[in-house]
Write a protein that holds these residues in place. Sequence first.
Motif, mmCIF file in Angstrom:
data_model
loop_
_atom_site.group_PDB
_atom_site.id
_atom_site.type_symbol
_atom_site.label_atom_id
_atom_site.label_comp_id
_atom_site.label_asym_id
_atom_site.label_seq_id
_atom_site.Cartn_x
_atom_site.Cartn_y
_atom_site.Cartn_z
ATOM 1 N N LEU A 156 6.598 24.025 53.102
ATOM 2 C CA LEU A 156 7.571 24.120 52.014
ATOM 3 C C LEU A 156 8.746 25.009 52.419
ATOM 4 O O LEU A 156 9.898 24.729 52.083
ATOM 5 N N GLY A 157 8.468 26.075 53.167
ATOM 6 C CA GLY A 157 9.537 26.946 53.657
ATOM 7 C C GLY A 157 10.480 26.222 54.592
ATOM 8 O O GLY A 157 11.711 26.399 54.526
ATOM 9 N N TYR A 158 9.931 25.375 55.480
ATOM 10 C CA TYR A 158 10.768 24.596 56.387
ATOM 11 C C TYR A 158 11.699 23.664 55.603
ATOM 12 O O TYR A 158 12.883 23.506 55.944
ATOM 13 N N ILE A 159 11.155 23.034 54.555
ATOM 14 C CA ILE A 159 11.965 22.093 53.763
ATOM 15 C C ILE A 159 13.117 22.829 53.075
ATOM 16 O O ILE A 159 14.262 22.353 53.057
ATOM 17 N N ILE A 160 12.830 23.996 52.525
ATOM 18 C CA ILE A 160 13.880 24.781 51.864
ATOM 19 C C ILE A 160 14.925 25.249 52.884
ATOM 20 O O ILE A 160 16.130 25.248 52.610
ATOM 21 N N ALA A 161 14.465 25.625 54.083
ATOM 22 C CA ALA A 161 15.402 26.015 55.145
ATOM 23 C C ALA A 161 16.328 24.856 55.490
ATOM 24 O O ALA A 161 17.542 25.033 55.678
ATOM 25 N N GLY A 162 15.772 23.648 55.558
ATOM 26 C CA GLY A 162 16.592 22.471 55.824
ATOM 27 C C GLY A 162 17.595 22.211 54.720
ATOM 28 O O GLY A 162 18.744 21.821 54.978
ATOM 29 N N SER A 192 -2.956 11.798 51.212
ATOM 30 C CA SER A 192 -2.941 13.237 50.918
ATOM 31 C C SER A 192 -2.507 14.032 52.148
ATOM 32 O O SER A 192 -2.387 13.484 53.245
ATOM 33 N N SER A 193 -2.332 15.332 51.971
ATOM 34 C CA SER A 193 -1.810 16.181 53.046
ATOM 35 C C SER A 193 -2.922 16.952 53.744
ATOM 36 O O SER A 193 -3.560 17.818 53.140
ATOM 37 N N THR A 194 -3.159 16.634 55.006
ATOM 38 C CA THR A 194 -4.166 17.354 55.792
ATOM 39 C C THR A 194 -3.774 18.818 55.965
ATOM 40 O O THR A 194 -4.600 19.718 55.794
ATOM 41 N N THR A 195 -2.504 19.070 56.290
ATOM 42 C CA THR A 195 -2.034 20.440 56.550
ATOM 43 C C THR A 195 -2.233 21.339 55.335
ATOM 44 O O THR A 195 -2.758 22.453 55.440
ATOM 45 N N ILE A 196 -1.811 20.863 54.177
ATOM 46 C CA ILE A 196 -1.873 21.676 52.960
ATOM 47 C C ILE A 196 -3.315 21.936 52.547
ATOM 48 O O ILE A 196 -3.675 23.049 52.150
ATOM 49 N N ILE A 197 -4.167 20.921 52.653
ATOM 50 C CA ILE A 197 -5.571 21.072 52.235
ATOM 51 C C ILE A 197 -6.300 22.063 53.135
ATOM 52 O O ILE A 197 -7.019 22.944 52.657
ATOM 53 N N ILE A 198 -6.113 21.927 54.448
ATOM 54 C CA ILE A 198 -6.794 22.852 55.374
ATOM 55 C C ILE A 198 -6.330 24.277 55.126
ATOM 56 O O ILE A 198 -7.144 25.214 55.095
ATOM 57 N N ARG A 199 -5.025 24.449 54.915
ATOM 58 C CA ARG A 199 -4.497 25.794 54.634
ATOM 59 C C ARG A 199 -5.091 26.357 53.337
ATOM 60 O O ARG A 199 -5.502 27.519 53.279
ATOM 61 N N LEU A 241 -7.680 16.684 46.692
ATOM 62 C CA LEU A 241 -6.822 15.676 47.316
ATOM 63 C C LEU A 241 -5.625 15.280 46.458
ATOM 64 O O LEU A 241 -4.956 14.286 46.737
ATOM 65 N N SER A 242 -5.339 16.065 45.422
ATOM 66 C CA SER A 242 -4.278 15.699 44.473
ATOM 67 C C SER A 242 -2.910 16.200 44.910
ATOM 68 O O SER A 242 -2.276 17.014 44.238
ATOM 69 N N GLN A 243 -2.445 15.727 46.068
ATOM 70 C CA GLN A 243 -1.102 16.073 46.550
ATOM 71 C C GLN A 243 -0.667 15.060 47.598
ATOM 72 O O GLN A 243 -1.456 14.219 48.026
ATOM 73 N N ILE A 244 0.599 15.099 47.986
ATOM 74 C CA ILE A 244 1.103 14.286 49.088
ATOM 75 C C ILE A 244 1.722 15.235 50.108
ATOM 76 O O ILE A 244 2.056 16.371 49.782
ATOM 77 N N GLY A 245 1.871 14.761 51.367
ATOM 78 C CA GLY A 245 2.348 15.683 52.398
ATOM 79 C C GLY A 245 3.043 15.011 53.553
ATOM 80 O O GLY A 245 3.872 14.121 53.364
ATOM 81 N N GLU A 246 2.647 15.415 54.787
ATOM 82 C CA GLU A 246 3.415 15.060 55.982
ATOM 83 C C GLU A 246 3.524 13.550 56.221
ATOM 84 O O GLU A 246 4.586 13.043 56.584
ATOM 85 N N PHE A 247 2.449 12.792 55.999
ATOM 86 C CA PHE A 247 2.532 11.351 56.204
ATOM 87 C C PHE A 247 3.450 10.702 55.169
ATOM 88 O O PHE A 247 4.105 9.693 55.441
ATOM 89 N N SER A 248 3.487 11.277 53.973
ATOM 90 C CA SER A 248 4.377 10.764 52.931
ATOM 91 C C SER A 248 5.835 10.915 53.367
ATOM 92 O O SER A 248 6.665 10.029 53.125
ATOM 93 N N THR A 272 2.259 20.775 46.360
ATOM 94 C CA THR A 272 1.855 21.810 47.320
ATOM 95 C C THR A 272 1.537 23.116 46.595
ATOM 96 O O THR A 272 0.553 23.802 46.908
ATOM 97 N N PHE A 273 2.370 23.472 45.623
ATOM 98 C CA PHE A 273 2.124 24.679 44.829
ATOM 99 C C PHE A 273 0.854 24.549 43.987
ATOM 100 O O PHE A 273 0.111 25.513 43.815
ATOM 101 N N THR A 274 0.615 23.353 43.434
ATOM 102 C CA THR A 274 -0.511 23.195 42.499
ATOM 103 C C THR A 274 -1.857 23.066 43.200
ATOM 104 O O THR A 274 -2.889 23.354 42.592
ATOM 105 N N THR A 275 -1.861 22.647 44.478
ATOM 106 C CA THR A 275 -3.130 22.367 45.168
ATOM 107 C C THR A 275 -4.102 23.546 45.174
ATOM 108 O O THR A 275 -5.270 23.383 44.808
#
Length: 745
Positions: free
Chosen positions: A34-40, A129-136, A335-342, A371-374
């Motif tokens: 999420l920080g990378y997206i805001i930086a972009g 769903s987002s593997t990165t967000i779930i693992i984190r 699994l209630s989110q979307i992420g990098e593949f999306s 991402t915030f709600t996960t």
Amino acid sequence: MVHLPPLISDLGLILGAAGLITLIFKRIKQPLVLGYIIAGLLVGQHISIFPSITDQENIEIWAEIGVIFLLFTLGLEFSFKKLAKVGGAASITAAMEVIVMLALGYGTGKLLGWSSMDSIFLGGILSVSSTTIIIRAFEELDVKTQQFAILVFGVLIVEDLVAILLLVLLSTLALSQNFSGAEMLISVLKLAFFLILWFIGGIFLIPTFLKKTRKLMNDETLLIVSIALCLIMVMLATKVGFSPALGAFIMGSILAETVQGEKIEHLVKSVKDLFGAIFFVSVGMLIDPDMLIQNIGPVLLITLITVVGKLFSTSTGALISGQSLKASVQTGMSLSQIGEFSFIIATLGLTLKVTSDFLYPIAVAVSAITTFTTPYLIRYSSGLYEFIEKKLPSAWIKKLNKYSSTAQVITTTSDWKIYLHSYIYNIVIQSVCIISIFFVSTRYLLPFVRSHVSNILFSDFVAAGFGLLLAAPFIWALSVRRIQENAFSNLWHNENVSRGPLIALNLFRVVLGLFFTVLLVIQFISDPYLLILVIVIITFLNSLFSKKIQKMYSRIERRFLTNLNERETEALHKDKIRPDIVPWDAHLVELKVSPESSFVGQNLFDLGIREKFGVNVAMIERGRHTIANPGRDEKLYPGDEVMVIGTDDQLAKLKPFIELSEENRPPVQKETMTLQKVTINSNSPLKGITIRSSGMREKAKALVVGLERDGERILNPDSSMQFEEEDIVWIVANPKRLQDFILQL
């Protein structure tokens, strides 16, 4: 004046913004993605407060490289054998989630008045769903060892493959601009063909290559070779019409099966982090805040559809697969989110210019919110389960528990199932190998031979003969090789089983082998009489050299299986005692003994782990030494990997005593050690005594490392040496401790 290329200044701006924003996000404990997206968003062209990127095209190339490395590392974590091991539960759950979310996404798009293409891509974006967000989130909440987390990881593995399939299907659909069932089927079959071919070829060649060159490989060389293999597969995938991301994913999954897979994953991580950051920053750069504000309604609606839809579909799928109600609800909430593949699917739509401009920022906004709600959804999943359990009638709860236990009972496998599984597997694998050899022979071998041999008839004979020679072992395995002899023999001699189907199945294999042989020959020889003569010669040679062909195939198969199972062979002793205890909530978990643990040095009897926590210790791994079913006198030591069996609640109580978290660790007493110079004068209490008798090592934890006397320097002096006046002594010690020691003498 030196000219700085825009790419370098843009890259510095991207990484500087990403570094600054992610430091802030680290501080407030939010996902770095999420920080990378805001930086972009901040360095993009839509916001003028900060300096903006000047060369957008080059950044997009860097972002594509980021996608390649992102998919490469996902492949390294994926492994086709992991997919085979996740079982039906993860497959059913993932299938239910993907189907429902594709339908909900398409329906939501149509409800909002979007085009069919926007609606289809929305379904694809919401289905993964987002593997990165779930693992984190699992790491932060410390739930990675709980039973539902194992199911979630299995679902993510299946989703990775589904996402790759979606990329291919959506690309085909976008290019054709209409839904053609036949075209979609051809795309799926083409994908399946190349997946099998690349996997077989990769496993046959790459582990052998890495084994042969292992002594020449240091970390630097292994990293370069791994990235080279990745990019070669990217080129191959692009050559046959697939996306570069697919090639990177396939090579990662092949390298994941090698012994060096884990090491490669570690080496590539830094490269992936760098280019992955550039990719996610480029995602943020494409967001138009004005477009986002205009579509705030659809963003909130799609976010609600994502959370509720994934919770319902995933929980339902888990229940159908036989999971308990609690595990199903926890899985759905996770699994209630979307992420990098999306993001990759959304980027595909933009790249192919088939989706509207508003879809991309909406997808990113939904990802940011989910991402915030996960973490909160995972944290409160147990509470939701308890609420549902109270509201449901007790009869329903009993039926669900009974269904869960019944669905997970191990059933016996019939001889028919064993035989048919191997039969289909054999036909598919051998057919893929034969067809690929035919393709290479006609596309590359024949033109090469014709360019070097003037006689066309002779050149065709040479090309056909060489192609048949390469295909012979696989044609033999397809037509003649015995499959599951025990199961076949049981069925053949079973009076209750008709032999007709068995005869028909074997006859089909022979006909298929003959069909492939004729198909190859007619690519080179068109004359019917000559064709018959060639087939007769081939049949004669096949019977004459059948044993050699059989040995050739056996060598090929043996190498393939050795390479495929090499990594598991090293850890075979672990896998032998890791079955799931399916009818109960108990499961196996590995815990690593922290050096600060109070359990260190105590035996299992004194610890009373079974009596106090209700869990059993199944195995202790100490380096390369494995202690299965350890006895009561076995002690625990720092670094031991202890495999225990218990429920989530029991394991949660035990874990803090074995694996100490940061807050439970005792404070570290750091002591400053410095190199100090002490001069022995006439009043020094050290004068006239030896180094040993001074007790300096025992009382002050000090070490004499050097002594200078009469201009002579003595390194590491003997402990029997006496200190003399005007000696210069070099001592490694804590300054205060050494001063206190000298004063007490």
